[in-house]
Write a protein that holds these residues in place. Structure first.
Motif, PDB file in Angstrom:
ATOM      1  N   ASN A   1       0.815  -1.207   0.000  1.00 29.50           N
ATOM      2  CA  ASN A   1       0.000   0.000   0.000  1.00 29.50           C
ATOM      3  C   ASN A   1       0.855   1.266   0.000  1.00 29.50           C
ATOM      4  OD1 ASN A   1      -2.969  -0.368   0.071  1.00 29.50           O
ATOM      5  ND2 ASN A   1      -2.921   1.382   1.439  1.00 29.50           N
ATOM      6  N   ALA A   2       2.154   1.119  -0.198  1.00 25.88           N
ATOM      7  CA  ALA A   2       3.084   2.229  -0.037  1.00 25.88           C
ATOM      8  C   ALA A   2       3.334   3.020  -1.307  1.00 25.88           C
ATOM      9  CB  ALA A   2       4.418   1.710   0.497  1.00 25.88           C
ATOM     10  N   GLY A   3       2.838   2.536  -2.453  1.00 31.37           N
ATOM     11  CA  GLY A   3       3.025   3.253  -3.704  1.00 31.37           C
ATOM     12  C   GLY A   3       1.917   4.252  -3.952  1.00 31.37           C
ATOM     13  N   ALA A   4       1.953   4.852  -5.126  1.00 26.40           N
ATOM     14  CA  ALA A   4       0.937   5.850  -5.491  1.00 26.40           C
ATOM     15  C   ALA A   4      -0.437   5.203  -5.540  1.00 26.40           C
ATOM     16  CB  ALA A   4       1.281   6.465  -6.848  1.00 26.40           C
ATOM     17  N   THR A   5      -1.441   5.910  -5.028  1.00 24.28           N
ATOM     18  CA  THR A   5      -2.851   5.486  -5.020  1.00 24.28           C
ATOM     19  C   THR A   5      -3.013   4.066  -4.506  1.00 24.28           C
ATOM     20  OG1 THR A   5      -2.812   4.746  -7.348  1.00 24.28           O
ATOM     21  CG2 THR A   5      -3.417   7.054  -6.919  1.00 24.28           C
ATOM     22  N   ASN A   6      -2.345   3.771  -3.395  1.00 24.49           N
ATOM     23  CA  ASN A   6      -2.525   2.500  -2.688  1.00 24.49           C
ATOM     24  C   ASN A   6      -2.056   1.276  -3.463  1.00 24.49           C
ATOM     25  OD1 ASN A   6      -5.214   4.304  -1.889  1.00 24.49           O
ATOM     26  ND2 ASN A   6      -4.116   3.468  -0.145  1.00 24.49           N
ATOM     27  N   THR A   7      -1.075   1.447  -4.325  1.00 27.22           N
ATOM     28  CA  THR A   7      -0.451   0.300  -4.981  1.00 27.22           C
ATOM     29  C   THR A   7       0.740  -0.167  -4.144  1.00 27.22           C
ATOM     30  OG1 THR A   7       0.906   1.810  -6.304  1.00 27.22           O
ATOM     31  CG2 THR A   7      -1.169   1.048  -7.279  1.00 27.22           C
ATOM     32  N   GLU A   8       1.359  -1.300  -4.563  1.00 29.07           N
ATOM     33  CA  GLU A   8       2.550  -1.758  -3.852  1.00 29.07           C
ATOM     34  C   GLU A   8       3.784  -0.993  -4.332  1.00 29.07           C
ATOM     35  OE1 GLU A   8       0.673  -3.167  -2.072  1.00 29.07           O
ATOM     36  OE2 GLU A   8      -0.431  -4.724  -3.106  1.00 29.07           O
ATOM     37  N   LEU A   9       4.727  -0.818  -3.422  1.00 31.25           N
ATOM     38  CA  LEU A   9       5.998  -0.173  -3.716  1.00 31.25           C
ATOM     39  C   LEU A   9       7.091  -1.233  -3.625  1.00 31.25           C
ATOM     40  CD1 LEU A   9       7.693   2.430  -4.177  1.00 31.25           C
ATOM     41  CD2 LEU A   9       7.761   2.683  -1.681  1.00 31.25           C
ATOM     42  N   LEU A  10       7.714  -1.545  -4.761  1.00 30.99           N
ATOM     43  CA  LEU A  10       8.788  -2.525  -4.798  1.00 30.99           C
ATOM     44  C   LEU A  10      10.109  -1.788  -4.962  1.00 30.99           C
ATOM     45  CD1 LEU A  10       9.408  -5.578  -4.820  1.00 30.99           C
ATOM     46  CD2 LEU A  10       9.243  -5.494  -7.326  1.00 30.99           C
ATOM     47  N   LEU A  11      11.028  -2.001  -4.017  1.00 34.98           N
ATOM     48  CA  LEU A  11      12.294  -1.270  -3.988  1.00 34.98           C
ATOM     49  C   LEU A  11      13.456  -2.226  -4.164  1.00 34.98           C
ATOM     50  CD1 LEU A  11      11.617   1.157  -0.989  1.00 34.98           C
ATOM     51  CD2 LEU A  11      11.305   1.587  -3.437  1.00 34.98           C
ATOM     52  N   ARG A  12      14.314  -1.931  -5.155  1.00 38.51           N
ATOM     53  CA  ARG A  12      15.484  -2.755  -5.425  1.00 38.51           C
ATOM     54  C   ARG A  12      16.712  -2.119  -4.791  1.00 38.51           C
ATOM     55  NH1 ARG A  12      15.603  -3.414 -11.230  1.00 38.51           N
ATOM     56  NH2 ARG A  12      16.798  -1.468 -11.286  1.00 38.51           N
ATOM     57  N   ASN A  13      17.437  -2.909  -4.050  1.00 40.41           N
ATOM     58  CA  ASN A  13      18.649  -2.499  -3.351  1.00 40.41           C
ATOM     59  C   ASN A  13      19.824  -2.471  -4.330  1.00 40.41           C
ATOM     60  OD1 ASN A  13      20.813  -2.235  -1.538  1.00 40.41           O
ATOM     61  ND2 ASN A  13      20.057  -3.798  -0.135  1.00 40.41           N
ATOM     62  N   ASN A  14      20.685  -1.448  -4.202  1.00 47.27           N
ATOM     63  CA  ASN A  14      21.865  -1.373  -5.064  1.00 47.27           C
ATOM     64  C   ASN A  14      22.988  -2.289  -4.591  1.00 47.27           C
ATOM     65  OD1 ASN A  14      22.860  -0.055  -2.793  1.00 47.27           O
ATOM     66  ND2 ASN A  14      23.742   1.656  -3.934  1.00 47.27           N
ATOM     67  N   GLY A  15      22.767  -2.991  -3.494  1.00 47.91           N
ATOM     68  CA  GLY A  15      23.763  -3.921  -2.973  1.00 47.91           C
ATOM     69  C   GLY A  15      24.464  -3.410  -1.746  1.00 47.91           C
TER      70      GLY A  15
ATOM     71  N   GLY B   1      22.897  -1.024   0.275  1.00 44.49           N
ATOM     72  CA  GLY B   1      21.858  -0.551   1.173  1.00 44.49           C
ATOM     73  C   GLY B   1      21.700   0.944   1.215  1.00 44.49           C
ATOM     74  N   THR B   2      22.426   1.651   0.332  1.00 53.14           N
ATOM     75  CA  THR B   2      22.415   3.121   0.378  1.00 53.14           C
ATOM     76  C   THR B   2      21.639   3.758  -0.756  1.00 53.14           C
ATOM     77  OG1 THR B   2      24.522   3.126  -0.802  1.00 53.14           O
ATOM     78  CG2 THR B   2      24.604   3.241   1.613  1.00 53.14           C
ATOM     79  N   SER B   3      21.258   2.973  -1.750  1.00 48.93           N
ATOM     80  CA  SER B   3      20.512   3.495  -2.890  1.00 48.93           C
ATOM     81  C   SER B   3      19.436   2.482  -3.255  1.00 48.93           C
ATOM     82  CB  SER B   3      21.445   3.737  -4.081  1.00 48.93           C
ATOM     83  OG  SER B   3      20.719   4.202  -5.198  1.00 48.93           O
ATOM     84  N   TRP B   4      18.200   2.966  -3.412  1.00 45.77           N
ATOM     85  CA  TRP B   4      17.060   2.102  -3.654  1.00 45.77           C
ATOM     86  C   TRP B   4      16.265   2.624  -4.848  1.00 45.77           C
ATOM     87  CZ3 TRP B   4      16.151  -2.112  -0.290  1.00 45.77           C
ATOM     88  CH2 TRP B   4      17.020  -2.170   0.814  1.00 45.77           C
ATOM     89  N   THR B   5      15.885   1.728  -5.738  1.00 44.05           N
ATOM     90  CA  THR B   5      15.177   2.105  -6.956  1.00 44.05           C
ATOM     91  C   THR B   5      13.784   1.506  -6.940  1.00 44.05           C
ATOM     92  OG1 THR B   5      17.251   2.124  -8.179  1.00 44.05           O
ATOM     93  CG2 THR B   5      15.217   2.042  -9.463  1.00 44.05           C
ATOM     94  N   ALA B   6      12.761   2.341  -7.175  1.00 50.24           N
ATOM     95  CA  ALA B   6      11.379   1.854  -7.245  1.00 50.24           C
ATOM     96  C   ALA B   6      11.177   1.129  -8.570  1.00 50.24           C
ATOM     97  CB  ALA B   6      10.398   3.005  -7.108  1.00 50.24           C
TER      98      ALA B   6
END
Length: 588
Positions: free
Chosen positions: A309-323, A325-330
């Protein structure tokens, strides 16, 4: 051998095998918008035939109608199967009637009896979260219950037979909270479990509270961490907190998820290894999050994040780790479909036994959903043959083997609207044949002075706040090529375990590995590592083995003054002036 998360005190035994997880303008009960939908869908809640996960609630669960917020699967009574603890709390935005936390005991085949009144007698509250951890390291699972509406969390201590005593007043700081979740984890690598608690203020929707870290003194008594150790400030509407090693340094970082947005968005805190945390300055802005779960979505060796529920308009937010832990990409587009639905929780589960994490989503007022991973972190919903389309009000979902057949089953906690009947789905699919993945093992520094703590990170076919569905994680070591010895490693938080190799003779060569078992009978061994014990190995007083007695060796001796071990050069049992005299005689 340990069974299904059964704990044991650290012990040494012989092995035959040689060393080898947008703020609303106002807060209204979401259930008001769901009643019509639930009533219209009631005819569709029966189990669909030929599903991998079969709804067997009516034959395995007691009938109940209490507002449940969360649950945890854990072997409460030490008999080798998983029982269930339920966090019940009445009221969405105002305090309702105080409820009992529920304890369901497994008969060993996945049928449960309500034994609340004999195991948590006299306890009521507004409980939003429950987790298990052995806070006093006596070999059984204790419970922490997060409470809402300006009430203290409760710490329940297990007597070893699955009967709990409320020892909150003697063990926890007196801090009232509006809390949605609490988690156990060894934040400072001292071998005991500390506690992280969400705290929004007077209620979970408040804006004046801050998360709390309670640090264990080793005996299960906790102190509030100083602001130097955890310099947090007010954070609105905290819904979830979860430990995870996001930077692969074998210590526990953590994420706090909020239902707010913008400057009050969710936060990621990084551990310096000693239990002092720094907030990652730049993190992805989210909104209306209800839960987060860690998991390696593409198999690249680092932990990624799913925000329900963390994305826009109550969608899921999937975050990819850069390895690091300091940079995350939706990468939300990697979930298909990613609908605007009132979702509340998630778990990763390898339901198709292909070695990658698939995705399970728990929804309120809609059917729960399951997605297949293509192995690269792209998830596509599977609509037939796996999960029944039961429309209910799932606030929480857990996965684990409840029947003893080695296959992960599904449990959902029901609250806020509908009938409040918690559900169980039994897995009738193929057996799990994938071995646990021992991702990291700590390298002991050569020439170190024991004892030596070794940490490991292990993953398998499910995620939970207590790691994979394990049947034990072990530290196997041998000294100078001798017979292998095995130490049961203790769970340290999320996917971390910790074991300690005892003191060994000076100059000995120690080889070791980690062995991980799962409840399906699969086993993995890590590569063999080794180190040489420090001490006097040729030149008396040359503890670091660099060939010369120097100031570093003198410091080692002074730090060990009054003890024994490698610095006891003359072998009289104590490091004292006589040993210093020998060292100084060989100095330089």
């Amino acid at each position: 051998m340990l069974k299904s998360h059964r704990l044991a005190k650290s012990s040494v035994v012989e092995l035959a095998n040689p060393v080898h997880r947008a703020a609303f303008g106002c807060i209204l009960p979401r259930s008001l918008t769901l009643l019509v939908a639930l009533a219209a869908a009631s005819a569709a809640t029966s189990t669909v035939s030929a599903q991998q996960f079969v709804d067997q609630t009516s034959t395995r669960f007691p009938v109940q109608a209490e507002y449940t917020n969360q649950c945890t699967l854990v072997d409460i009574d030490g008999d080798g199967d998983k029982d269930i603890a339920w966090a019940n709390g009445q009221g969405y935005s105002t305090l309702g009637v105080l409820l009992k936390p529920r304890i369901y005991i497994n008969n060993g085949t996945g049928t449960f009896a309500d034994e609340t009144d004999t195991r948590v007698a006299g306890i009521t509250g507004c409980f939003r979260g429950v987790e298990a951890g052995d806070v006093d390291r006596d070999g059984d699972w204790d419970l922490v219950l997060a409470q809402d509406y300006n009430r203290r969390p409760l710490l329940l201590i297990n007597n070893g037979a699955g009967v709990f005593a409320d020892q909150t007043t003697t063990r926890l700081p007196n801090v009232a909270m509006g809390s949605a979740r609490a988690q156990f984890g060894d934040i400072d690598n001292d071998g005991d479990l500390d506690i992280l608690v969400c705290n929004s203020g007077a209620s979970r929707f408040a804006t004046t509270g801050r998360p709390r870290l309670f640090v264990n003194n080793g005996a299960g008594v906790f102190a509030d961490a100083t602001l130097t150790q955890f310099p947090s400030t007010a954070l609105a509407e905290q819904m979830d907190c979860v430990f995870g090693d996001v930077d692969n340094d074998l210590d526990l970082d953590f994420h706090v998820g909020t239902r707010a947005s913008a400057t009050n968005s969710s936060q990621l805190w990084l551990n310096n290894g000693a239990g002092t945390f720094a907030k990652l300055a730049t993190f992805v802005t989210d909104a209306t999050a209800y839960s987060y779960d860690f998991g390696d979505i593409e198999g690249d060796g680092d932990l990624d994040l799913i925000g329900v529920n963390a994305g826009a308009t109550n969608t899921e937010l999937l975050l990819r780790n850069n390895g690091a832990g300091t940079s995350w990409t939706a990468v939300n587009s990697q979930i298909s479909p990613n609908p605007t639905v009132d979702d509340n929780d998630s778990r990763f589960i390898d339901f198709d036994n292909d070695g990658d994490f698939d995705l399970l989503i728990a929804a309120l007022g809609a059917a729960d959903r399951i997605y297949r991973n293509n192995g690269l972190g792209t998830f596509t919903q599977v609509t037939t043959g796996v999960l029944p389309a039961v429309i209910d009000s799932s606030l929480d979902v857990k996965v684990g083997d409840l029947t003893g057949d080695g296959k992960p089953d599904i449990v959902t906690a029901q609250g806020e609207s509908g009938a409040f009947q918690n559900r169980i789905y039994i897995n009738t699919g193929a057996a799990d044949t994938i071995k646990p993945n021992i991702k990291l093992v700590e390298q002991v520094p050569s020439r170190g002075v024991g004892p030596w703590a070794v940490r490991t990170e292990v993953f398998d076919g499910i995620t939970s706040d207590r790691g994979y569905d394990d049947d034990g994680v072990f530290l196997v070591y041998a000294v100078n090529g001798g017979k292998a010895q095995t130490i049961t490693m203790e769970w340290s938080g999320n996917n971390l375990w910790r074991g300690v190799i005892p003191v060994q003779p000076a100059c000995a060569t120690v080889t070791y590995l980690v062995r991980a078992l799962d409840v399906s009978g699969n086993s993995s061994d890590s590569p063999v590592l080794s180190f040489v014990v420090g001490g006097s190995c040729g030149i008396e007083g040359d503890f670091d083995g660099d060939g010369v007695v120097s100031g570093a060796d003198l410091a080692t001796l002074l730090n060990a003054w009054g003890t024994g071990g490698p610095t006891d050069i003359n072998g009289d049992g104590t490091t004292n002036a006589a040993d210093m005299a020998i060292l100084l005689n060989n100095f330089g």
